[in-house]
Scaffold this motif. Structure first.
Motif, mmCIF file in Angstrom:
data_model
loop_
_atom_site.group_PDB
_atom_site.id
_atom_site.type_symbol
_atom_site.label_atom_id
_atom_site.label_comp_id
_atom_site.label_asym_id
_atom_site.label_seq_id
_atom_site.Cartn_x
_atom_site.Cartn_y
_atom_site.Cartn_z
ATOM 1 N N ILE A 334 50.840 -78.664 81.837
ATOM 2 C CA ILE A 334 51.212 -78.864 80.439
ATOM 3 C C ILE A 334 52.482 -78.080 80.088
ATOM 4 N N LYS A 335 53.436 -78.795 79.473
ATOM 5 C CA LYS A 335 54.636 -78.154 78.965
ATOM 6 C C LYS A 335 54.583 -77.967 77.446
ATOM 7 N N ARG A 336 53.774 -78.793 76.760
ATOM 8 C CA ARG A 336 53.625 -78.645 75.315
ATOM 9 C C ARG A 336 52.321 -79.280 74.873
ATOM 10 N N LEU A 337 51.486 -78.466 74.205
ATOM 11 C CA LEU A 337 50.218 -78.925 73.645
ATOM 12 C C LEU A 337 50.198 -78.532 72.171
ATOM 13 N N GLN A 338 50.085 -79.524 71.289
ATOM 14 C CA GLN A 338 50.073 -79.259 69.846
ATOM 15 C C GLN A 338 48.731 -79.669 69.264
ATOM 16 N N VAL A 339 48.016 -78.668 68.732
ATOM 17 C CA VAL A 339 46.660 -78.899 68.226
ATOM 18 C C VAL A 339 46.465 -78.328 66.824
ATOM 19 N N TYR A 340 47.499 -77.815 66.207
ATOM 20 C CA TYR A 340 47.344 -77.144 64.922
ATOM 21 C C TYR A 340 46.923 -78.138 63.831
ATOM 22 N N ASN A 341 46.352 -77.579 62.761
ATOM 23 C CA ASN A 341 45.811 -78.373 61.643
ATOM 24 C C ASN A 341 44.584 -79.181 62.058
ATOM 25 N N ASN A 342 43.842 -78.648 63.037
ATOM 26 C CA ASN A 342 42.489 -79.080 63.314
ATOM 27 C C ASN A 342 41.586 -77.890 62.984
ATOM 28 N N HIS A 343 40.402 -77.834 63.523
ATOM 29 C CA HIS A 343 39.471 -76.755 63.194
ATOM 30 C C HIS A 343 39.294 -75.827 64.391
ATOM 31 N N PHE A 344 39.177 -74.523 64.106
ATOM 32 C CA PHE A 344 39.022 -73.515 65.148
ATOM 33 C C PHE A 344 37.938 -72.518 64.741
ATOM 34 N N ASP A 345 37.349 -71.886 65.734
ATOM 35 C CA ASP A 345 36.389 -70.817 65.471
ATOM 36 C C ASP A 345 36.700 -69.635 66.374
ATOM 37 N N LYS A 346 35.825 -68.652 66.386
ATOM 38 C CA LYS A 346 36.090 -67.453 67.184
ATOM 39 C C LYS A 346 36.100 -67.763 68.682
ATOM 40 N N CYS A 347 35.313 -68.779 69.091
ATOM 41 C CA CYS A 347 35.338 -69.172 70.501
ATOM 42 C C CYS A 347 36.701 -69.758 70.875
ATOM 43 N N SER A 348 37.305 -70.509 69.964
ATOM 44 C CA SER A 348 38.637 -71.070 70.202
ATOM 45 C C SER A 348 39.635 -69.943 70.462
ATOM 46 N N ALA A 349 39.561 -68.902 69.634
ATOM 47 C CA ALA A 349 40.472 -67.758 69.784
ATOM 48 C C ALA A 349 40.236 -67.033 71.100
ATOM 49 N N ILE A 351 38.946 -68.300 73.911
ATOM 50 C CA ILE A 351 39.409 -69.146 75.023
ATOM 51 C C ILE A 351 40.925 -69.098 75.129
ATOM 52 N N LEU A 352 41.607 -69.228 73.990
ATOM 53 C CA LEU A 352 43.066 -69.191 73.996
ATOM 54 C C LEU A 352 43.571 -67.846 74.469
ATOM 55 N N HIS A 353 42.916 -66.765 74.052
ATOM 56 C CA HIS A 353 43.317 -65.426 74.491
ATOM 57 C C HIS A 353 43.251 -65.307 76.012
ATOM 58 N N ARG A 354 42.176 -65.836 76.606
ATOM 59 C CA ARG A 354 42.042 -65.771 78.056
ATOM 60 C C ARG A 354 43.108 -66.621 78.749
ATOM 61 N N LEU A 355 43.400 -67.791 78.177
ATOM 62 C CA LEU A 355 44.436 -68.649 78.765
ATOM 63 C C LEU A 355 45.803 -67.975 78.750
ATOM 64 N N THR A 371 45.354 -63.648 67.335
ATOM 65 C CA THR A 371 45.610 -62.263 66.950
ATOM 66 C C THR A 371 44.274 -61.574 66.698
ATOM 67 N N TYR A 372 44.265 -60.264 66.908
ATOM 68 C CA TYR A 372 43.020 -59.510 66.741
ATOM 69 C C TYR A 372 42.898 -59.065 65.289
ATOM 70 N N ASP A 373 41.814 -59.452 64.659
ATOM 71 C CA ASP A 373 41.551 -59.128 63.261
ATOM 72 C C ASP A 373 40.756 -57.825 63.191
ATOM 73 N N GLN A 374 41.370 -56.807 62.619
ATOM 74 C CA GLN A 374 40.726 -55.495 62.559
ATOM 75 C C GLN A 374 39.493 -55.509 61.659
ATOM 76 N N TYR A 379 39.031 -61.947 67.606
ATOM 77 C CA TYR A 379 40.270 -62.712 67.616
ATOM 78 C C TYR A 379 40.154 -63.919 66.696
ATOM 79 N N ARG A 380 41.296 -64.331 66.132
ATOM 80 C CA ARG A 380 41.335 -65.536 65.317
ATOM 81 C C ARG A 380 42.624 -66.295 65.614
ATOM 82 N N ILE A 381 42.597 -67.592 65.318
ATOM 83 C CA ILE A 381 43.729 -68.481 65.599
ATOM 84 C C ILE A 381 44.773 -68.374 64.483
ATOM 85 N N VAL A 382 46.040 -68.301 64.895
ATOM 86 C CA VAL A 382 47.157 -68.314 63.949
ATOM 87 C C VAL A 382 48.184 -69.329 64.462
ATOM 88 N N PRO A 383 48.999 -69.906 63.597
ATOM 89 C CA PRO A 383 50.030 -70.861 64.072
ATOM 90 C C PRO A 383 51.111 -70.162 64.859
#
Length: 385
Positions: A334-349, A351-355, A371-374, A379-383
């Motif tokens: 993959i060179k570009r994957l665009q998924v924003y403006n869908n739904h995310f949860d803490k598991c999404s964050a 998984i993305l962090h590990r990737l 980003t890590y939410d203090q 972790y939570r998803i940000v654009p």
């Protein structure tokens, strides 16, 4: 009233009435081009909106166009981009000179223009003298007669490989005329026809899809863009039939903001996984939902050549997004994957962090980050645009 503004009082620069008769010499146009371009200044650009803002008067379709044509005839240009200009047929000599000034240009963009039928006639008559490779008429209305003459131009041209007729007020009838020219052209490889309209009738997407299917079956097009054309799921079956072909020449397919839903996504992804040649797919804004996201996750890993996937604004639940992210493995194609403006949860964050940590994905290859939410200690998803 003086034309030069004072240096201290800015109030005199506001709401100035148009100054009648302000000249527009070739020298002034040449100075403007130095702002838009770099040496050797062979990429001409003109915008009516910028002109009227700078000159503080309306554009004159005869005298000001004469200045533009005179400038273009004096230079060896590679590309021409003109926006918002009304071309009149009252001066046949000027119209002929305008077409002649485009004869040596390889890329022409006539955006939001008003072009008379005679322009397309002269374009057709001069086609063998032209070196045109890319033609964009985005936002320029085309009548039935214009579409017919454009078809004749496409049939005669031996060099044109890219055509853009987006937002040109094409309906299902005159689009068929233009498509016939593309189908019979010996050189066109890229077609962009966004935002077809139905005029007084609903757009018959079944007929449009059949036309598109005929173009694809010819196996010449490398890129096809048809955003905002009201395609539905059943229309994707026709396109999918071609995508299954392992000898397909199509590399980029953009169908954003149609109505293909989950079934349409399934037809496309299944066909791409079987054909394996498409490199870019854009199905953003197609309300494919969670079920469509699950179909994408099922076939995504089998799409061997797919390097760009855009699925923004599809109301996909976090569970389906997580499944799509979990299909990404090393080595990642993959060179570009665009998924924003869908739904995310803490598991999404997570998984993305590990990737990202494992360097399976880079930040510039996906339009979200984590980003890590203090406060919540997770972790939570940000654009990431």
């Amino acid at each position: 009233m003086c034309e030069q503004l004072c240096g201290n009082d800015l109030s005199c620069s506001l709401n100035l009435p148009p100054i009648k008769g302000r000249p527009f010499p070739v020298l002034l146009l040449s100075c403007w081009q130095r702002e838009y371009d770099v040496r050797p200044y062979n990429k001409f650009k003109f915008s009516r909106l910028d002109f009227e803002e700078r000159m503080n008067r309306n554009f004159r379709c005869i005298s000001d166009l004469h200045t533009i044509v005179k400038f273009m005839l004096q230079r060896r240009l590679l590309s021409v981009s003109i926006s918002g200009v009304v071309v009149s047929n009252r001066d046949a000599g000027l119209l002929q000179s305008f077409v002649r000034s485009l004869s040596s240009v390889s890329k022409i963009e006539l955006k939001l223009m008003r072009l008379p039928y005679e322009f397309f006639v002269m374009l057709r008559l001069n086609v063998h003298k032209m070196k045109l490779c890319e033609l964009s008429l985005k936002g320029t209305p085309l009548s039935d007669r214009d579409a017919n003459m454009l078809r004749e131009f496409l049939l005669a041209s031996k060099t044109l490989h890219t055509l853009n007729v987006s937002s040109c007020s094409l309906c299902q009838y005159n689009f068929a005329t233009v498509a016939d020219g593309v189908h019979k052209s010996s050189s066109i490889r890229k077609l962009c026809a966004n935002r077809l309209v139905g005029l007084n009738l609903s757009l018959d997407t079944d007929k449009i899809a059949s036309i598109v299917g005929s173009l694809l079956m010819q196996n010449k097009l490398v890129e096809l863009t048809m955003n905002q054309c009201e395609f539905v799921a059943q229309d994707m079956e026709i396109i999918a039939e071609y995508l299954q072909n392992k000898n397909s020449s199509l590399k980029r397919l953009e169908l954003a903001y149609n109505k293909i839903s989950a079934d349409g996504a399934m037809f496309l992804m299944r066909a791409i996984s079987q054909g394996g040649v498409l490199e870019l797919l854009d199905i953003s804004g197609n309300t494919i939902g969670t079920h469509g996201g699950e179909w994408i996750a099922k076939y995504f890993s089998s799409c061997q050549m797919l390097q760009h996937l855009y699925i923004n604004n599809n109301d996909i639940a976090a569970s389906a997004i997580n499944l799509i992210l979990l299909t990404l493995k090393k080595p990642c194609r993959i060179k570009r994957l665009q998924v924003y403006n869908n739904h995310f949860d803490k598991c999404s964050a997570q998984i993305l962090h590990r990737l990202l940590e494992a360097k399976i994905l880079n930040n510039d290859e996906i339009d979200i980050s984590c980003t890590y939410d203090q406060d919540s200690k997770q972790y939570r998803i940000v654009p990431w645009l």
